[in-house]
Enzyme design. Structure first.
Site, PDB file in Angstrom:
ATOM      1  N   ARG A   1       0.929  -1.065  -0.144  1.00 41.00           N
ATOM      2  CA  ARG A   1       0.005   0.030  -0.019  1.00 41.00           C
ATOM      3  C   ARG A   1       0.960   1.117  -0.095  1.00 41.00           C
ATOM      4  O   ARG A   1       0.460   2.341   0.755  1.00 41.00           O
ATOM      5  CB  ARG A   1      -0.897   0.105   1.295  1.00 41.00           C
ATOM      6  CG  ARG A   1      -0.177  -0.134   2.609  1.00 41.00           C
ATOM      7  CD  ARG A   1      -1.468   0.197   3.442  1.00 41.00           C
ATOM      8  NE  ARG A   1      -0.980  -0.082   5.093  1.00 41.00           N
ATOM      9  CZ  ARG A   1      -1.678   0.326   5.953  1.00 41.00           C
ATOM     10  NH1 ARG A   1      -2.668   0.670   6.039  1.00 41.00           N
ATOM     11  NH2 ARG A   1      -1.102   0.149   7.084  1.00 41.00           N
TER      12      ARG A   1
ATOM     13  N   ASP B   1      11.113  -6.725   7.120  1.00 39.64           N
ATOM     14  CA  ASP B   1      10.653  -5.746   6.112  1.00 39.64           C
ATOM     15  C   ASP B   1      10.396  -4.402   6.407  1.00 39.64           C
ATOM     16  O   ASP B   1      10.134  -3.570   5.769  1.00 39.64           O
ATOM     17  CB  ASP B   1       9.391  -6.544   5.148  1.00 39.64           C
ATOM     18  CG  ASP B   1       8.252  -6.606   6.132  1.00 39.64           C
ATOM     19  OD1 ASP B   1       8.292  -7.619   6.848  1.00 39.64           O
ATOM     20  OD2 ASP B   1       7.230  -5.982   5.840  1.00 39.64           O
TER      21      ASP B   1
END
Length: 522
Positions: free
Chosen positions: A103, A269
């Site tokens: 996103r 991440d």
């Protein structure tokens, strides 16, 4: 609006040859081209004039329709090619495979005053990495990210920054408590800014796929642009890169511990290759001093990412980065030496940081023991971290504890009536020993307090403060967002007009959604 666009990531690194925006495994590439989703009815809530100036934007630019269009995703600047990054990661200790910018969409890079900045929209729509999600963000999470990234910067914590916060006019379906009761919320988008958004996971995915050629290309790119003093294209350079990433990551986490920040989701991440705080999701600030506290509801059972474990998780994540870079170095011993150095350095750096918080700036053998006892005491009764350490600066060398603790200390206790009997005697002994230790410092009481006040913030973005701003924004009132934004620009200053924010968490906020623990949708 005249930005000096100077893209590098999407020009020097391999692109996904497939250009359709479909969910898929992306191979042999560092990113996929993708355009932001056009919002239904965008409107600007807030922008950072300070960050704008760093990019060469004037106040008039920030107030222009063109600014709103670009940074809400409504239009794309000519001659730019937005993209989403491909990366993998370990989530809660388990390899999750390809993740990527699900996103987030990188718009372009700007060079201003010899500094390079990457600008990225969070919540601007789906990408090939969105998996089953919609790629959008809601107002509450966007406010939290916008305020916190700027607050962290002014606290002196390495962090990504924020340029703007806009409503999209769209409704976004979210299950805030993950309890099967989703509801529509206001959509929003934040423009995030950093020299780069490259993460540990960018290297991990390439190594996991044994794509050594692309791994080498990405690593050389990272050295060339962000570590230019390191030799590019050589094993010793790759090892030096790992060493510096290790040092920066440790420095960042020590700062988190200093101000009481808990990231909440330290997956690989979510670890910046530059040692910046990145991805403000279910973060939180310690209210009561508690090494076992995590703000993440997903982490409630095992508390992997609790406050007291953040330094250890930093090391665990660096092990994964070492594994990812190993194909370029092909020698485990020097990598292990760097990891061992992290372990040794964090003991030293943590002790030095904690000593500075209590005003000890010279070395004495008993300091570690004194601090260990203090941390034990702070958890014996619920004690507000920010208030305790800030007020401790008022303690004088000559102070004596007789039958009660000073009010500026008891102000930090949530239940001061608990501090009696054996617990009071434990505190009294600690303050007696602390007073004796302070006598070995050369700084005057005033000098020491000034120095402590520059280390211990008076104002942080407490969870309930962010929630109050969210609640008001839901009604269309954005005044509190600006009030907190201005307050948190000077977190170490007294700001007498803002004294109401220097207070323990109110009781109503103890279990209110958004004020204690948050889900990953936050």
């Amino acid at each position: 609006m005249n930005l000096n666009i100077k893209d590098t990531f999407n020009k020097e690194l391999p692109a996904d040859p497939i250009t359709e925006n479909s969910r898929r495994q992306v191979m042999g590439a560092c990113y996929s081209f993708v355009k932001p989703k056009q919002p239904l009815k965008p409107s600007l809530i807030h922008s950072s004039d300070e960050m704008g100036a760093n990019l060469g934007l004037s106040q008039a630019d920030l107030e222009s329709k063109k600014f709103l269009d670009i940074f809400s995703g409504n239009s794309v600047l000519p001659n730019t090619n937005p993209y989403a990054m491909c990366y993998g990661g370990h989530q809660f200790g388990n390899w999750a495979g390809q993740l990527g910018d699900g996103r987030a969409i990188n718009l372009f890079e700007v060079n201003h005053m010899d500094k390079q900045w990457a600008l990225q929209l969070k919540g601007a729509g789906e990408t090939p990495y969105s998996r089953t999600a919609d790629g959008l963000a809601v107002l509450r999470s966007s406010i939290r990210e916008y305020l916190c990234s700027e607050a962290m910067y002014h606290l002196g914590v390495p962090t990504t920054r924020a340029l703007s916060l806009a409503l999209t006019g769209d409704k976004v379906l979210r299950d805030v408590l993950y309890n099967g009761n989703p509801a529509y919320e206001k959509g929003a988008v934040v423009c995030r800014v950093a020299p780069t958004f490259i993460r540990f996971g960018n290297f991990e995915i390439l190594s996991a796929r044994q794509d050594v050629a692309t791994l080498k290309t990405l690593t050389n790119y990272t050295i060339r642009h962000f570590f230019p003093h390191i030799k590019e294209g050589a094993k010793e350079g790759y090892l030096q890169l790992f060493k510096e990433v290790s040092e920066r990551s440790l420095e960042m986490i020590i700062h988190w511990q200093r101000v009481g920040f808990v990231h909440g989701v330290m997956n690989t991440d979510n670890m910046s290759i530059l040692g910046l705080t990145i991805d403000y999701g279910p973060y939180g600030w310690l209210e009561g001093y508690d090494h076992g506290w995590t703000p993440n509801t997903t982490d409630r059972q095992y508390k992997r990412y609790r406050y007291g474990n953040q330094i250890n998780i930093g090391l665990w994540n660096l092990y994964q980065l070492a594994n990812a870079l190993y194909p370029l170095i092909e020698d485990a011993k020097p990598l292990e030496a760097v990891l061992n150095s992290y372990r040794e350095n964090y003991q030293t750096k943590y002790l030095s940081m904690m000593k500075s918080k209590i005003g000890l700036f010279t070395d004495h053998g008993e300091d570690a023991e004194l601090l260990n006892r203090l941390e034990d005491n702070l958890e014996m009764t619920e004690t507000d971290m920010t208030i305790f350490f800030r007020n401790l600066g008022r303690f004088k060398k000559s102070s004596k504890i007789s039958t009660s603790l000073p009010p500026y200390i008891t102000d930090a206790f949530y239940a001061p009536e608990e501090v009696q009997g054996e617990l009071f005697n434990t505190w009294k002994q600690w303050f007696t020993d602390y007073s004796l230790r302070l006598n070995k410092e050369s700084l005057s009481n005033i000098q020491r307090q000034e120095k402590m006040d520059s280390i211990n913030p008076k104002y942080v973005l407490r969870n309930y403060m962010a929630q109050l701003a969210i609640d008001e924004a839901d009604t269309g009132n954005y005044g509190l967002i600006n009030e907190l934004y201005q307050l948190l620009k000077q977190p170490y200053q007294e700001q007498e007009e803002a004294e109401k924010w220097y207070a323990k968490r109110p009781e109503w906020a103890r279990h209110k959604v958004g004020c204690s623990m948050l889900s990953c949708s936050s």
